[in-house]
Motif scaffolding. Structure first.
Motif, PDB file in Angstrom:
ATOM      1  N   PRO A 230      -7.508  -8.470   3.779  1.00  0.00           N
ATOM      2  CA  PRO A 230      -6.887  -7.473   2.898  1.00  0.00           C
ATOM      3  C   PRO A 230      -6.209  -6.352   3.678  1.00  0.00           C
ATOM      4  O   PRO A 230      -5.155  -5.861   3.277  1.00  0.00           O
ATOM      5  CB  PRO A 230      -8.064  -6.935   2.076  1.00  0.00           C
ATOM      6  CG  PRO A 230      -9.084  -8.015   2.101  1.00  0.00           C
ATOM      7  CD  PRO A 230      -8.919  -8.688   3.441  1.00  0.00           C
TER       8      PRO A 230
ATOM      9  N   ARG B 151      -2.768  -7.621   4.809  1.00  0.00           N
ATOM     10  CA  ARG B 151      -1.801  -7.658   3.705  1.00  0.00           C
ATOM     11  C   ARG B 151      -1.315  -6.245   3.364  1.00  0.00           C
ATOM     12  O   ARG B 151      -0.123  -6.021   3.170  1.00  0.00           O
ATOM     13  CB  ARG B 151      -2.415  -8.346   2.486  1.00  0.00           C
ATOM     14  CG  ARG B 151      -2.508  -9.857   2.650  1.00  0.00           C
ATOM     15  CD  ARG B 151      -2.921 -10.546   1.353  1.00  0.00           C
ATOM     16  NE  ARG B 151      -4.286 -10.249   0.950  1.00  0.00           N
ATOM     17  CZ  ARG B 151      -5.368 -10.809   1.477  1.00  0.00           C
ATOM     18  NH1 ARG B 151      -5.235 -11.700   2.445  1.00  0.00           N
ATOM     19  NH2 ARG B 151      -6.567 -10.501   1.043  1.00  0.00           N
ATOM     20  N   THR B 152      -2.228  -5.309   3.312  1.00  0.00           N
ATOM     21  CA  THR B 152      -1.863  -3.917   3.036  1.00  0.00           C
ATOM     22  C   THR B 152      -0.973  -3.376   4.140  1.00  0.00           C
ATOM     23  O   THR B 152       0.019  -2.690   3.871  1.00  0.00           O
ATOM     24  CB  THR B 152      -3.131  -3.050   2.891  1.00  0.00           C
ATOM     25  OG1 THR B 152      -3.944  -3.594   1.850  1.00  0.00           O
ATOM     26  CG2 THR B 152      -2.795  -1.609   2.588  1.00  0.00           C
TER      27      THR B 152
ATOM     28  N   HIS C  31       2.820  -1.894   3.839  1.00  0.00           N
ATOM     29  CA  HIS C  31       3.030  -0.543   4.364  1.00  0.00           C
ATOM     30  C   HIS C  31       4.177  -0.531   5.381  1.00  0.00           C
ATOM     31  O   HIS C  31       5.076   0.306   5.298  1.00  0.00           O
ATOM     32  CB  HIS C  31       1.721  -0.056   4.995  1.00  0.00           C
ATOM     33  CG  HIS C  31       1.796   1.242   5.719  1.00  0.00           C
ATOM     34  ND1 HIS C  31       1.990   2.439   5.082  1.00  0.00           N
ATOM     35  CD2 HIS C  31       1.690   1.533   7.035  1.00  0.00           C
ATOM     36  CE1 HIS C  31       1.998   3.411   5.979  1.00  0.00           C
ATOM     37  NE2 HIS C  31       1.820   2.885   7.167  1.00  0.00           N
TER      38      HIS C  31
ATOM     39  N   LEU D 107      -0.598   3.640   0.860  1.00  0.00           N
ATOM     40  CA  LEU D 107      -1.102   2.432   1.528  1.00  0.00           C
ATOM     41  C   LEU D 107      -1.596   2.745   2.942  1.00  0.00           C
ATOM     42  O   LEU D 107      -2.599   2.174   3.393  1.00  0.00           O
ATOM     43  CB  LEU D 107      -0.021   1.356   1.567  1.00  0.00           C
ATOM     44  CG  LEU D 107       0.392   0.807   0.207  1.00  0.00           C
ATOM     45  CD1 LEU D 107       1.564  -0.151   0.356  1.00  0.00           C
ATOM     46  CD2 LEU D 107      -0.776   0.136  -0.490  1.00  0.00           C
TER      47      LEU D 107
ATOM     48  N   LYS E  85      -4.930   4.151   2.576  1.00  0.00           N
ATOM     49  CA  LYS E  85      -5.876   3.071   2.278  1.00  0.00           C
ATOM     50  C   LYS E  85      -6.279   2.349   3.562  1.00  0.00           C
ATOM     51  O   LYS E  85      -7.459   2.033   3.760  1.00  0.00           O
ATOM     52  CB  LYS E  85      -5.241   2.097   1.289  1.00  0.00           C
ATOM     53  CG  LYS E  85      -6.141   1.001   0.820  1.00  0.00           C
ATOM     54  CD  LYS E  85      -5.442   0.143  -0.228  1.00  0.00           C
ATOM     55  CE  LYS E  85      -6.311  -0.986  -0.705  1.00  0.00           C
ATOM     56  NZ  LYS E  85      -5.635  -1.802  -1.719  1.00  0.00           N
ATOM     57  N   LEU E  86      -5.317   2.116   4.428  1.00  0.00           N
ATOM     58  CA  LEU E  86      -5.629   1.464   5.706  1.00  0.00           C
ATOM     59  C   LEU E  86      -6.613   2.288   6.526  1.00  0.00           C
ATOM     60  O   LEU E  86      -7.560   1.749   7.101  1.00  0.00           O
ATOM     61  CB  LEU E  86      -4.346   1.224   6.512  1.00  0.00           C
ATOM     62  CG  LEU E  86      -3.447   0.112   6.029  1.00  0.00           C
ATOM     63  CD1 LEU E  86      -2.093   0.180   6.705  1.00  0.00           C
ATOM     64  CD2 LEU E  86      -4.103  -1.239   6.261  1.00  0.00           C
TER      65      LEU E  86
ATOM     66  N   TYR F 139     -10.141   0.945   4.839  1.00  0.00           N
ATOM     67  CA  TYR F 139     -10.388  -0.146   5.780  1.00  0.00           C
ATOM     68  C   TYR F 139     -10.717   0.348   7.176  1.00  0.00           C
ATOM     69  O   TYR F 139     -11.100  -0.442   8.028  1.00  0.00           O
ATOM     70  CB  TYR F 139      -9.181  -1.089   5.823  1.00  0.00           C
ATOM     71  CG  TYR F 139      -8.899  -1.758   4.495  1.00  0.00           C
ATOM     72  CD1 TYR F 139      -9.913  -2.281   3.721  1.00  0.00           C
ATOM     73  CD2 TYR F 139      -7.607  -1.875   4.031  1.00  0.00           C
ATOM     74  CE1 TYR F 139      -9.654  -2.898   2.504  1.00  0.00           C
ATOM     75  CE2 TYR F 139      -7.319  -2.497   2.827  1.00  0.00           C
ATOM     76  CZ  TYR F 139      -8.355  -3.001   2.065  1.00  0.00           C
ATOM     77  OH  TYR F 139      -8.088  -3.615   0.870  1.00  0.00           O
TER      78      TYR F 139
ATOM     79  N   GLY G  95     -12.329  -4.554   4.915  1.00  0.00           N
ATOM     80  CA  GLY G  95     -10.900  -4.864   5.027  1.00  0.00           C
ATOM     81  C   GLY G  95     -10.598  -5.977   5.998  1.00  0.00           C
ATOM     82  O   GLY G  95      -9.519  -6.548   5.968  1.00  0.00           O
TER      83      GLY G  95
END
Length: 151
Positions: free
Chosen positions: A63, A66-67, A71, A119, A122-123, A127, A140
């Protein structure tokens, strides 16, 4: 830390664009916005180099990967849009207030940058990419199965 340069420059450029419609002599604001966009593009290129090194540390099929790819794609799109905006402004000159098309390009680009920033957060914060220990990054970095046999 490098991402603060393009974000700050591009936000300031949009403020200058809007302000160019509110003053009697808008040329200095339009010119300032154009050069802030250039500073942002150069800063984005520097940030992209470091970001690409971070991307290489993320396992494929996760995941987080992919993120990271979304990004990166959004950041490249935004940087290209701002570079095109710089050349558009440079070719037209900066004698008056910023035109509606250039203003719209900056606003839309900044909105897309906001999505990309979400994003990026989020990383880093979900993650733990390049900021957390292995246990924190586990969510992640866990590969997920895809296809009809996925439970």
């Amino acid at each position: 830390m490098l991402v603060t340069v393009p974000i700050g420059a591009w936000v300031a450029a949009l403020v200058f664009d809007i302000a160019s419609h509110l003053v009697d002599d808008p040329a200095f604001l339009a010119r300032g916005a154009m050069w802030l966009i250039a500073v942002g593009v150069l800063g984005a290129l520097a940030a992209a180099l470091v970001g690409f090194l971070d991307l290489l540390t993320i396992p494929r099929g996760t995941p987080a990967m992919r993120t990271a790819l979304v990004h990166m794609s959004l950041n490249l799109l935004v940087t290209c849009a701002y570079a095109a905006g710089f050349f558009w402004r440079h070719a037209d000159g900066t004698t008056g207030s910023v035109g509606a098309g250039k203003l719209a390009l900056s606003a839309v680009s900044l909105a897309v940058l906001g999505v990309s920033g979400y994003l990026g957060g989020k990383l880093a914060y979900r993650y733990g990419v390049r900021v957390a220990d292995e246990a924190t990054r586990a969510e992640g970095y866990t590969r997920t199965r895809t296809g009809p046999d996925r439970a």
